[in-house]
Write a protein that holds these residues in place. Structure first.
Motif, mmCIF file in Angstrom:
data_model
loop_
_atom_site.group_PDB
_atom_site.id
_atom_site.type_symbol
_atom_site.label_atom_id
_atom_site.label_comp_id
_atom_site.label_asym_id
_atom_site.label_seq_id
_atom_site.Cartn_x
_atom_site.Cartn_y
_atom_site.Cartn_z
ATOM 1 N N ARG A 54 -16.860 8.367 6.013
ATOM 2 C CA ARG A 54 -17.833 7.435 5.152
ATOM 3 C C ARG A 54 -17.282 6.252 5.829
ATOM 4 N N PRO A 56 -18.361 1.733 5.281
ATOM 5 C CA PRO A 56 -19.191 0.762 4.956
ATOM 6 C C PRO A 56 -19.972 -0.127 6.083
ATOM 7 N N SER A 67 -20.188 -2.571 -3.584
ATOM 8 C CA SER A 67 -20.629 -2.306 -1.969
ATOM 9 C C SER A 67 -20.947 -0.631 -2.047
ATOM 10 N N VAL A 68 -21.003 -0.562 -0.910
ATOM 11 C CA VAL A 68 -21.330 0.976 -0.559
ATOM 12 C C VAL A 68 -20.751 1.303 0.663
ATOM 13 N N SER A 69 -20.266 2.655 0.615
ATOM 14 C CA SER A 69 -19.966 3.411 1.894
ATOM 15 C C SER A 69 -20.889 4.414 2.135
ATOM 16 N N LEU A 85 -16.641 13.115 1.950
ATOM 17 C CA LEU A 85 -17.582 12.106 2.571
ATOM 18 C C LEU A 85 -18.682 11.719 1.749
ATOM 19 N N GLU A 88 -20.270 6.329 -1.587
ATOM 20 C CA GLU A 88 -19.927 5.587 -2.667
ATOM 21 C C GLU A 88 -20.996 4.335 -2.762
ATOM 22 N N HIS A 90 -20.310 1.378 -5.815
ATOM 23 C CA HIS A 90 -19.542 1.047 -6.949
ATOM 24 C C HIS A 90 -20.167 -0.505 -7.249
ATOM 25 N N GLU A 227 -14.179 8.488 -6.902
ATOM 26 C CA GLU A 227 -15.330 7.670 -6.465
ATOM 27 C C GLU A 227 -16.614 7.945 -6.929
#
Ligand code: HEC
Ligand code: HEC
Ligand SMILES: [Ca+2]
Ligand SMILES: [Ca+2]
Ligand SMILES: [Ca+2]
Ligand SMILES: [Ca+2]
Ligand SMILES: [Ca+2]
Ligand SMILES: [Ca+2]
Ligand SMILES: [Co+2]
Ligand SMILES: [Co+2]
Lengths: 410, 239, 410, 239
Positions: A54, A56, A67-69, A85, A88, A90, A227
């Motif tokens: 995964r 960003p 943020s994001v992945s 995988l 995410e 948060h 996560e």
């Protein structure tokens, strides 16, 4: 951490000696003794899978804890997302919370809405009747970068805020029943997290009453990953991920929605008239071809299995059609079973690539009869500034070179 | 799950009553109708101190910074305060959207600052500090004057001045319940044509070649075997 | 690597200050900033889950490369086994094979049985039509230590050679069609691995023709794990694990079974008359209660959700009954969906423990009408020396102390 | 998947013909009817050298060791060679089962040694070495005399002397095909009684208390939260 770029030659040569050296010369592993059982009490993927991560999206957010992945959809099979995988998202970073100290509280916005405000330990929640169900989770902002035009190269970045797991936990309805909720008046449910953001979101009581909303501790057979909200998260099938409150510490029932930050400032969809749609929650029917997809290279003409994912926040996927000519003509794909409500469905269809440019698309339909729209159809109603709930048909251009590009059609 | 017994007695020995102290510790949410709002007050002046001490480093002195997050302040006008609609949201050409341009409810600001800010030390502000810094933000957005003191008593009047208080709609099909929205009716309608569906096909948008490596080398973002491999985006496109 | 033993007090005390200190004093994670996205591009379970590991059974085998590690069923939820906890069975150790060098060969035991012997690369196999299906895999020797009497303490060791995954790959039938097999004469299929043991097993052509046998590369959304045969394994639904050849390098079709080491020396079931049953492959209908189960402690009277797994190598689980009085009386459990053929099915049922000794059992039935037998019923036909295919009803004794013991009834 | 085209042409550009050299390199299996058996030979005498040099360290000089695996040799008699049934398999009291007590087919031994032994160097033996060491094993089991040379020509006759050659049955319901077995009929039949199914209940077998920690501390083999916790088996059972 990533493996070196793969050699691009996709081939199966016989070799000068009258055979492939990988066959004629037996490999080391055919001629030796391998490793012991329980070398890893908890195993890891092959070292040759290091590219499957995964990630960003560069420049998307200014900080890495809000943020994001994105999940590497281009490399996944079937419908289960490996928990390592899982995408995410948060808002104030993730935590690994000691489950023996975690508590869940139930209360009413006023005393009359809940007879008996309660506190549960994890031990206690895990004693209660549990259900296990497969559901997708998609961020409301998935594909949000593509409202106006093409912005990112691969389906990891276009659609990777999407994952699917088997969740196990207690139906929230059961807990509310224990606490004696006044269902007549308490039509809204607030979920609240225990992290720094103490994320709050309003969920309609109707969904809770349907039995679908779960207070979950299990994900794909094990506990939730840190996560993803370890040790407890709300599972709200069909609804955007932000409502699936992680590190769940509290459930409140009330007679009004809560207008939380992520229902009043974010996850509000800007329409052409300058108004924001508030409390837009359902993830509508959507699909994407994951193989072949953006950033990949077809190294040979010939047969390919076109494969992808379809889902609907309103129920089951009923049909998926695939076009290789930019939507002029469509063929219906095979759906892999089981087809489950508010769950990813894997589709597959035959394609023989003749080496000419091709425009690959998929279009899903759900059991309410809703058909996934084109970008044009979506924009005609919602404009291009919504950010959220972009479920338009994705187009991949297979170029003569074999390279696949993210494009949008006029 | 289907017995006739009352739920309270069906799961003996599991769970217990929450105590008043426990409820007070965790029940912190503040609703648009101000249910949940604790009593207190804070002046713009005091809010400026809080802001400069605890907020400005991330959000900028005027809430304008986009270093760690998008700007909080900007894009609203006195006229918006009067109409309750942020005019610039109707201008598709206006870049970006600040927090104050979007937020319709002052409770949202209060609740969120109280639960989540400052970002690295959430829940460290006193109730009065939350009132104060909220007042300061509202003053920067010209919602309240510089000598204003925000309190539980007057916050309802402040709500009546929020620039985007009339900017929200729940007239859509994406709320999965009956209390709001249109009952679930989709706004976009497509049909599943199968043959000769579009006359011609033309590209409207494509990733430009110069950006092909902007997300890293895609060869390293696909596995080393597969029906397709990842393109080596450190190189020019194959021809 | 294991976490310290958990404190045994299962409780939810209010505390002297008028509230649980875990509520009154906000935890660090409610008052700080957590970790960034993609801290792990491939995530891991919480550190608090360190006790959940696959484990070998002490003394069971003399070497660790020809051995077994058992999945921790007592700690799993739902039906998907996390790939990191999948049971292991190796005969000559496990390998992490370079997939770009791996090949699959198809041939006939004689030229006339296959028109066109073939070689495939992994790239090529992954271009072909794929299917994704959920199936259990159980070692034929699972519960083998318990034929004569109780031998091991927990369901990890009694039943842990059992796992369940979503497998993705190409139906073997499709490959055999490509190679032009003479299905009239070629009624047996040999699978062969590429590891040191080059494991071989005979599979009936009927199963291949049913479309169920898969040449699989995907497991739970990602590639197979090295311990489970990366990059290619045979998936033979309903049949004991040893036939699911790992590191699959070759498929041969023939007109006779192959009498391989694991069909002539092992995985042969000794009957009371001194004869061994050969080619016993199907895993018959079976179930086990995983919570509560051996080695656990109930710390309180009151409500418990009794939960477990049921499966059948002949089709779908139709019903599971649970007894808490050693088989005198039974109640039918709830089955979690989806109930799939040759797949684990999770069951759950309510139980209020009165603090007295209880004998907890589960009994599964499949859609052929077959009913899981008691130890007595099984032994009456097969004696106690079979080693393989022990699918008897498991009994857990909940003692007054709360401690749960593995027992067998007279 | 459901088209009418021939499969060979349905998947263009995928897969290729195997070459004769490739087939020779990998098609090594030897069936009970000796299909696949390469020509060659090896004497008991030479087999002894192979055995002592490459096998005995693990399996013992007489194949009796159970240090790394169960014994290969032992438990068979001259009479078994005559009858083709290993008598001791009928004696439930006889401890353990050696390889030679079980294996019905000499092809199995040849094939397995050829593909998998020596354990740490599989596929390192020459064809003649495999013949030889197989002969040596069979000699230790009194199946062939000390001066015997095993070859592709006489292996069929050796098969007729395998001690357990008549010890196998496929008369069962666990083969999921038609070629063998009883067609899938289960041997054990239970019924799903629901009420008062057994008169009384008594324990026949339970894990003895002294063995409670034999698999390690079970408290460390259960997660730290849950409906139940793991028993601390380093302590005596709770009472
Ligand atoms: C260390 C950096 C930092 C500090 C200090 C900080 N903030 Fe923030 N703030 C952020 C970030 C990052 C976000 C976005 C969080 C998210 O994405 O959920 C945010 C979000 C906000 C928002 C919501 C904006 C929106 O549009 O969602 C408000 C209001 C806010 N902060 C006010 C404050 C106040 C008031 C203070 C001081 C008392 C403060 N912040 C201190 C970093 C900070
Ligand atoms: C380094 C140790 C080692 C050496 C050397 C070795 N073996 Fe083995 N052998 C094993 C092990 C371990 C097994 C069991 C493998 C398994 O479980 O699949 C085995 C299995 C066997 C079996 C099958 C027995 C059964 O009942 O399954 C035969 C036959 C055998 N070996 C013969 C030989 C011969 C002949 C040689 C020498 C040419 C040899 N072994 C060398 C360790 C060894
Ligand atoms: Ca409240
Ligand atoms: Ca989200
Ligand atoms: Ca209790
Ligand atoms: Ca052969
Ligand atoms: Ca096995
Ligand atoms: Ca080719
Ligand atoms: Co390749
Ligand atoms: Co506990």
């Amino acid at each position: 951490t990533a493996a070196a770029p793969a050699a691009l030659a996709q081939a199966n040569p016989v070799g000068a000696e009258g055979g492939d050296p990988n066959i004629l010369t037996l490999p080391e592993h055919s001629k030796g003794l391998g490793q012991a059982v329980a070398t890893d009490g908890y195993g890891r993927p092959s070292k040759y899978e290091a590219n499957v991560q995964r990630r960003p999206s560069p420049g998307l957010t200014q900080t890495s804890q809000a943020s994001v992945s994105f999940a590497p959809l281009q490399s996944l099979f079937g419908i289960v997302t490996p928990s390592g995988l899982h995408f995410e998202r948060h808002h104030q970073g993730w935590w690994d919370i000691d489950p023996s100290k975690h508590r869940l509280m139930l209360n009413g916005s006023e005393a009359s809405l809940m007879k008996r405000p309660m506190v549960f330990t994890m031990d206690e929640l895990m004693r209660l009747p549990s259900v296990s169900r497969f559901h997708f989770i998609e961020c409301g902002a998935n594909t949000g970068m593509e409202w106006g035009n093409v912005a990112v190269p691969t389906c990891q970045y276009t659609h990777g805020m999407l994952s699917c797991s088997e969740f196990t936990g207690v139906p929230l309805k059961l807990l509310l029943d224990m606490a004696g909720v006044d269902y007549k008046r308490a039509r809204y449910v607030l979920g609240e997290g225990a992290d720094g953001s103490s994320m709050t979101r309003t969920v309609p009581m109707e969904l809770v009453e349907s039995g679908e909303v779960i207070v979950a501790y299990g994900q794909n057979g094990e506990m939730l990953r840190p996560e993803n909200g370890y040790p407890l998260r709300l599972v709200v099938p069909g609804v955007q991920g932000v409502s699936w409150v992680k590190y769940l510490r509290r459930i409140e029932v009330g007679d009004q929605p809560y207008g939380t930050k992520d229902e009043a400032i974010h996850y509000v969809d800007l329409m052409p008239d300058g108004k924001h749609r508030q409390y837009s929650s359902i993830q509508e029917c959507k699909s994407v071809v994951t193989t072949p997809s953006g950033g990949q290279v077809l190294l040979d003409k010939g047969y390919y299995n076109v494969s992808g994912l379809a889902w609907s926040g309103r129920g089951k996927v009923k049909r998926v059609d695939v076009s290789v000519d930019g939507g002029r003509n469509w063929r219906t794909a095979r759906l892999e079973g089981p087809v489950m409500s508010k769950c990813l469905t894997r589709f597959n269809i035959d394609w023989v690539w003749d080496g000419k440019p091709a425009l690959v698309q998929s279009r899903a339909m759900d059991d309410t009869g809703y058909v996934q729209p084109s970008f044009q159809q979506l924009r005609a109603v919602r404009g291009t500034r919504s950010i959220y709930h972009n479920n338009a048909i994705q187009t991949w251009l297979v170029q003569e070179s074999g390279e696949v590009k993210n494009v949008q059609l006029a | 799950l289907g017995t006739a017994l009352g739920a309270e007695s069906r799961y003996p020995q599991v769970g217990r009553d929450a105590t008043p102290k426990e409820l007070a510790a965790w029940d912190i949410d503040v609703r648009p109708d101000f249910k949940g709002l604790p009593k207190g007050q804070g002046s713009v002046q005091r809010g400026m101190d809080v802001w400069e001490g605890k907020c400005a480093s991330c959000h900028g002195v005027f809430g304008e910074s986009n270093e760690v997050f998008s700007p909080l302040i900007g894009g609203t006008t006195k006229n918006d305060v009067a109409t309750g609609r942020v005019a610039r949201l109707m201008d598709a050409g206006f870049p970006g959207r600040t927090t104050l341009m979007k937020v319709p409810t002052v409770s949202t600001l209060w609740d969120y600052i109280n639960r989540a800010m400052p970002w690295t030390q959430p829940k460290s502000l006193s109730t009065d500090e939350v009132y104060a810094v909220t007042a300061y933000l509202l003053n920067m957005a010209d919602v309240v004057p510089a000598d204003f003191t925000l309190s539980h008593d007057n916050i309802g009047q402040v709500q009546a001045r929020m620039p985007n208080r009339n900017g929200m709609s729940t007239d859509h099909g994406l709320w999965p319940g009956k209390g709001m929205g249109n009952g679930g009716k989709p706004d976009v309608k497509a049909r599943a044509c199968m043959k000769d569906c579009v006359p011609g096909v033309a590209l409207a948008s494509a990733l430009p070649d110069f950006a092909r490596n902007a997300h890293g080398n895609l060869a390293e973002q696909n596995r080393s075997v597969g029906a397709q491999h990842g393109a080596d985006t450190t190189q020019a496109p194959r021809t």
